[in-house]
Design a protein around this motif. Structure first.
Motif, PDB file in Angstrom:
ATOM      1  N   ARG A 196      45.744  43.475  39.880  1.00 38.21           N
ATOM      2  CA  ARG A 196      44.930  42.941  39.035  1.00 38.21           C
ATOM      3  C   ARG A 196      45.843  43.222  37.644  1.00 38.21           C
ATOM      4  NH1 ARG A 196      38.630  44.908  40.456  1.00 38.21           N
ATOM      5  NH2 ARG A 196      38.398  43.461  43.206  1.00 38.21           N
ATOM      6  N   GLU A 198      45.489  44.111  35.590  1.00 34.65           N
ATOM      7  CA  GLU A 198      44.589  45.609  34.697  1.00 34.65           C
ATOM      8  C   GLU A 198      45.287  45.385  33.264  1.00 34.65           C
ATOM      9  OE1 GLU A 198      42.431  46.683  35.339  1.00 34.65           O
ATOM     10  OE2 GLU A 198      41.823  46.366  37.589  1.00 34.65           O
ATOM     11  N   PHE A 206      45.082  55.990  40.250  1.00 37.70           N
ATOM     12  CA  PHE A 206      43.506  55.200  40.268  1.00 37.70           C
ATOM     13  C   PHE A 206      43.074  54.110  39.562  1.00 37.70           C
ATOM     14  CE2 PHE A 206      40.005  54.659  37.578  1.00 37.70           C
ATOM     15  CZ  PHE A 206      38.985  55.309  38.451  1.00 37.70           C
ATOM     16  N   ARG A 207      43.953  53.430  38.944  1.00 36.19           N
ATOM     17  CA  ARG A 207      43.649  52.400  38.326  1.00 36.19           C
ATOM     18  C   ARG A 207      45.696  51.805  38.360  1.00 36.19           C
ATOM     19  NH1 ARG A 207      40.441  49.374  36.250  1.00 36.19           N
ATOM     20  NH2 ARG A 207      38.561  51.400  35.632  1.00 36.19           N
ATOM     21  N   THR A 208      45.363  51.018  39.506  1.00 32.41           N
ATOM     22  CA  THR A 208      46.875  50.266  39.241  1.00 32.41           C
ATOM     23  C   THR A 208      46.803  48.688  39.232  1.00 32.41           C
ATOM     24  OG1 THR A 208      46.617  50.579  41.259  1.00 32.41           O
ATOM     25  CG2 THR A 208      48.405  52.563  40.374  1.00 32.41           C
ATOM     26  N   PHE A 211      47.217  47.741  44.161  1.00 34.65           N
ATOM     27  CA  PHE A 211      46.918  48.803  45.131  1.00 34.65           C
ATOM     28  C   PHE A 211      46.084  47.928  46.314  1.00 34.65           C
ATOM     29  CE2 PHE A 211      42.522  47.104  44.249  1.00 34.65           C
ATOM     30  CZ  PHE A 211      42.701  46.940  43.113  1.00 34.65           C
ATOM     31  N   GLN A 213      42.637  47.647  48.989  1.00 33.55           N
ATOM     32  CA  GLN A 213      41.077  48.091  49.551  1.00 33.55           C
ATOM     33  C   GLN A 213      40.905  48.263  50.991  1.00 33.55           C
ATOM     34  OE1 GLN A 213      39.811  44.365  47.772  1.00 33.55           O
ATOM     35  NE2 GLN A 213      38.763  45.993  45.313  1.00 33.55           N
ATOM     36  N   GLU A 280      34.613  55.347  39.487  1.00 38.23           N
ATOM     37  CA  GLU A 280      34.588  55.344  40.435  1.00 38.23           C
ATOM     38  C   GLU A 280      34.854  55.000  41.423  1.00 38.23           C
ATOM     39  OE1 GLU A 280      33.497  51.070  39.873  1.00 38.23           O
ATOM     40  OE2 GLU A 280      34.167  50.268  41.867  1.00 38.23           O
ATOM     41  N   LEU A 281      35.082  55.589  42.293  1.00 36.42           N
ATOM     42  CA  LEU A 281      35.570  55.395  44.085  1.00 36.42           C
ATOM     43  C   LEU A 281      35.273  53.438  44.561  1.00 36.42           C
ATOM     44  CD1 LEU A 281      37.062  57.390  46.061  1.00 36.42           C
ATOM     45  CD2 LEU A 281      34.849  58.031  47.081  1.00 36.42           C
ATOM     46  N   GLU A 282      34.294  53.781  45.685  1.00 35.70           N
ATOM     47  CA  GLU A 282      33.232  53.026  46.000  1.00 35.70           C
ATOM     48  C   GLU A 282      32.278  51.926  45.434  1.00 35.70           C
ATOM     49  OE1 GLU A 282      33.342  54.145  50.323  1.00 35.70           O
ATOM     50  OE2 GLU A 282      31.832  52.049  50.562  1.00 35.70           O
ATOM     51  N   HIS A 285      27.828  46.826  47.565  1.00 38.17           N
ATOM     52  CA  HIS A 285      27.161  45.767  46.898  1.00 38.17           C
ATOM     53  C   HIS A 285      25.819  44.817  47.334  1.00 38.17           C
ATOM     54  CE1 HIS A 285      30.820  46.318  44.395  1.00 38.17           C
ATOM     55  NE2 HIS A 285      30.226  46.595  44.047  1.00 38.17           N
ATOM     56  N   SER A 323      33.337  48.292  49.309  1.00 38.28           N
ATOM     57  CA  SER A 323      34.473  47.948  49.088  1.00 38.28           C
ATOM     58  C   SER A 323      34.949  49.293  48.235  1.00 38.28           C
ATOM     59  CB  SER A 323      34.526  46.659  47.803  1.00 38.28           C
ATOM     60  OG  SER A 323      35.768  47.190  47.188  1.00 38.28           O
ATOM     61  N   ALA A 324      35.858  50.092  48.805  1.00 38.50           N
ATOM     62  CA  ALA A 324      36.608  51.311  48.467  1.00 38.50           C
ATOM     63  C   ALA A 324      37.684  50.987  48.292  1.00 38.50           C
ATOM     64  CB  ALA A 324      36.464  52.001  49.402  1.00 38.50           C
ATOM     65  N   GLY A 325      38.239  51.750  46.750  1.00 37.51           N
ATOM     66  CA  GLY A 325      40.278  51.585  47.074  1.00 37.51           C
ATOM     67  C   GLY A 325      40.592  52.107  48.207  1.00 37.51           C
ATOM     68  N   ARG A 328      42.930  55.008  45.793  1.00 41.44           N
ATOM     69  CA  ARG A 328      42.051  55.357  44.669  1.00 41.44           C
ATOM     70  C   ARG A 328      41.541  56.211  45.742  1.00 41.44           C
ATOM     71  NH1 ARG A 328      37.784  52.560  41.193  1.00 41.44           N
ATOM     72  NH2 ARG A 328      39.912  51.973  39.973  1.00 41.44           N
TER      73      ARG A 328
HETATM   74  P1  ATP Z   1      37.314  48.961  37.887  1.00 42.92           P
HETATM   75  O1  ATP Z   1      34.781  49.171  36.856  1.00 42.92           O
HETATM   76  O2  ATP Z   1      36.658  50.123  37.755  1.00 42.92           O
HETATM   77  O3  ATP Z   1      37.071  48.059  36.963  1.00 42.92           O
HETATM   78  P2  ATP Z   1      35.498  47.392  39.731  1.00 42.92           P
HETATM   79  O4  ATP Z   1      34.520  47.798  39.278  1.00 42.92           O
HETATM   80  O5  ATP Z   1      36.555  46.043  39.047  1.00 42.92           O
HETATM   81  O6  ATP Z   1      36.675  48.475  39.239  1.00 42.92           O
HETATM   82  P3  ATP Z   1      35.636  46.622  42.409  1.00 42.92           P
HETATM   83  O7  ATP Z   1      35.756  45.176  42.408  1.00 42.92           O
HETATM   84  O8  ATP Z   1      33.770  46.725  42.813  1.00 42.92           O
HETATM   85  O9  ATP Z   1      35.684  46.885  40.915  1.00 42.92           O
HETATM   86  O10 ATP Z   1      36.357  46.821  43.769  1.00 42.92           O
HETATM   87  C1  ATP Z   1      36.388  47.706  44.441  1.00 42.92           C
HETATM   88  C2  ATP Z   1      36.706  49.343  44.751  1.00 42.92           C
HETATM   89  O11 ATP Z   1      38.863  49.192  44.494  1.00 42.92           O
HETATM   90  C3  ATP Z   1      36.353  49.474  43.440  1.00 42.92           C
HETATM   91  O12 ATP Z   1      35.668  51.135  43.677  1.00 42.92           O
HETATM   92  C4  ATP Z   1      38.285  50.685  43.386  1.00 42.92           C
HETATM   93  O13 ATP Z   1      38.071  51.911  44.345  1.00 42.92           O
HETATM   94  C5  ATP Z   1      38.505  49.544  44.096  1.00 42.92           C
HETATM   95  N1  ATP Z   1      39.530  49.165  43.059  1.00 42.92           N
HETATM   96  C6  ATP Z   1      39.276  47.995  41.820  1.00 42.92           C
HETATM   97  N2  ATP Z   1      40.487  47.753  41.200  1.00 42.92           N
HETATM   98  C7  ATP Z   1      41.360  48.574  41.308  1.00 42.92           C
HETATM   99  C8  ATP Z   1      42.982  49.088  39.925  1.00 42.92           C
HETATM  100  N3  ATP Z   1      42.912  48.508  39.730  1.00 42.92           N
HETATM  101  N4  ATP Z   1      43.641  49.934  41.303  1.00 42.92           N
HETATM  102  C9  ATP Z   1      42.875  50.116  42.223  1.00 42.92           C
HETATM  103  N5  ATP Z   1      41.475  50.867  42.907  1.00 42.92           N
HETATM  104  C10 ATP Z   1      41.278  49.688  42.359  1.00 42.92           C
END
Ligand code: ATP
Length: 464
Positions: A196, A198, A206-208, A211, A213, A280-282, A285, A323-325, A328
């Motif tokens: 993504r 980002e 944490f946010r990369t 990553f 999943q 958020e960790l996971e 949905h 859906s977990a990272g 993360r």
């Molecule tokens: P956020 O709101 O933090 O951007 P999201 O709600 O878009 O996340 P999901 O699409 O539900 O996240 O993704 C499922 C899981 O993937 C998240 O709970 C997180 O653990 C992981 N994840 C999502 N985006 C990233 C990211 N950029 N870097 C690392 N892990 C991520």
């Protein structure tokens, strides 16, 4: 809130652990868990490299999840789908149209922000939170990485790096039903990279932008979706408990109507209390029949399930997603395991220790073998013990420096067990087994070592 989730009320409100993001980042680098990507060129933001201990930890977290999902559920099977998918996939999924973040730029300092992550007053006054300069209007920014496939760089060759692994599961769901004779309800699990673009990548891994999943899609009969949604919330909560995670550092967060993704009927996040706060960790949905309906529409293929046990009833299943990272989760496990304590009062620098209290199933090194001395055949004996344990356990061997320092090094790597080999070992075949958390030591016959480790790992309970 339903009763079974009342547990979250025990969640602590403020972070009071010993970890800080600086300490975790520096330990991760010092001990070879995680390095900055392309560091010699000044680093690539949004990307990180996993070193020798980091890849072991990440693999073990993935393996624990994989076991939980596939081996412990008879009706969940695995998949490894390609990162590059037909571009129509992302039109069908809604990502081309909807997978956007709201973006603002500062005209003065050129900083870029997600507008939903800056204070409302700044947004209203169009004032940069960093330098006070003027902010641009909000515009939508699509998070998918776009590239080209083949020799021609034209619009026909556009392809995306997948922003989630889930779509690879949906497009294969019929293949899996047919090849594996799956009956609803059933699940498909997948571990893999996602990308993504980002806008803001901070807080280490944490946010990369790149990553991994851990995603599981569970296909259910419409009308049973709410029940399964609750069931999966319970299961995912129990999973973290089993891993020994501090349960008062976890809580549920239900998505409000303004947060729900375009496909979701209901969504709860499991949040973890990181040093920088609750994040958020996971996500769990209820994705309804949105994805399969859209793939039916865009591919022209019939995505209905035929229920052979019920007069060949046909329907589009609902999907419950967990859906977990993975990356993360690596950060969560590092923060959760991190501890510092004073263990002696001798005025030495090893009076204090940093210790990673990993569950033994997750620890990169399970057992370290330490000869008290290099000489007199102790090193050879220790190596021999290591060779014996290698088949079943991940081992390390260290003969350098004072034994206290060697214990500290293993504590900092999160190694739950150390075996010390001394002169008595040569005489009576016993060794010392030392436990990371309690620092207790017991003398046992070498012949019992493998089975004792097995028992200790099985019986492991986190105490601190
Ligand atoms: P956020 O709101 O933090 O951007 P999201 O709600 O878009 O996340 P999901 O699409 O539900 O996240 O993704 C499922 C899981 O993937 C998240 O709970 C997180 O653990 C992981 N994840 C999502 N985006 C990233 C990211 N950029 N870097 C690392 N892990 C991520």
């Amino acid at each position: 809130m339903q009763e079974e989730y009342a547990v979250q009320e025990y969640a602590v409100q403020e972070y009071s652990g010993k970890a800080t993001m600086e300490k975790i980042t520096s330990l991760a680098k010092r001990r070879g868990f995680v390095f900055q990507s392309s560091e010699i060129y000044g680093g690539q933001s949004g990307a990180w490299d996993y070193g020798p201990l980091g890849i072991e930890l990440k693999n073990r977290i993935a393996a624990a999840w994989w076991k939980e999902m596939t081996r412990l559920h008879d009706n969940i099977v695995g998949l490894d789908s390609a990162i590059l998918m037909h571009p129509r996939t992302w039109e069908a999924s809604g990502h081309v149209e909807n997978f956007t973040d709201p973006l603002v730029d500062c005209k003065k300092c050129k900083s870029r922000f997600r507008s939903d992550m800056i204070p409302e007053e700044n947004l209203a006054a169009k004032k940069c939170p960093d330098c006070g300069g003027e902010l641009t209007d909000i515009r939508k920014f699509n998070l998918m990485f776009k590239t080209n496939i083949g020799a021609a760089e034209d619009t026909a060759s556009v392809i995306y790096l997948r922003p989630e692994t889930a779509q690879g599961i949906y497009v294969n769901y019929k293949n899996i039903i047919q090849s594996n004779r799956m009956k609803i309800p059933f699940g498909i699990a997948q571990v893999g990279k996602a990308f993504r673009n980002e806008i803001v990548t901070k807080n280490f891994i944490f946010r990369t932008c790149e990553f991994e999943q851990l995603e599981m899609q569970y296909f259910v009969k419409p009308g049973t979706d709410e029940e399964w949604f609750n069931e999966w919330r319970k299961k995912r909560w129990a999973y973290y408990e089993k891993l020994g995670v501090k349960m008062d550092h976890l809580r549920w967060h239900q998505h409000g109507s303004d947060e729900l993704a375009h496909y979701a009927k209901d969504a709860y996040d499991i949040q973890y209390l990181f040093p920088m706060g609750w994040r958020e960790l996971e996500g769990v949905h209820n994705r309804t029949d949105y994805d399969l309906n859209r793939h039916t529409e865009y591919s022209g293929k019939d995505m209905q399930y035929i229920d052979q046990d019920n007069n060949n009833d046909r329907y589009i299943p609902y999907i419950i997603e967990t859906s977990a990272g993975l990356t993360r989760n690596v950060l969560m496990i590092l923060c959760d395991a991190y501890d510092e304590e004073q263990v002696a009062e001798k005025g030495n620098d090893d009076d204090f220790r940093t210790v990673l209290r990993f569950h033994p199933d997750l620890a990169p090194i399970t057992v370290a073998i330490l000869p008290l001395m290099k000489k007199d055949g102790l090193a050879e004996l220790a190596q021999d013990i290591r060779t014996e344990l290698k088949e079943d356990y991940s081992t390390d061997y260290d003969q350098a420096g004072a034994i206290g320092r060697r214990y500290r090094r293993q504590d900092e790597a999160g190694t739950p067990f150390c075996v010390t080999v001394d002169y008595q070992s040569k005489e009576d075949g016993t060794v010392t087994l030392r436990f990371r958390d309690s620092m207790e030591q017991v003398r046992i016959p070498r012949a019992e070592l493998a089975s004792r480790l097995h028992q200790e790992i099985k019986a492991y309970k986190r105490v601190k």
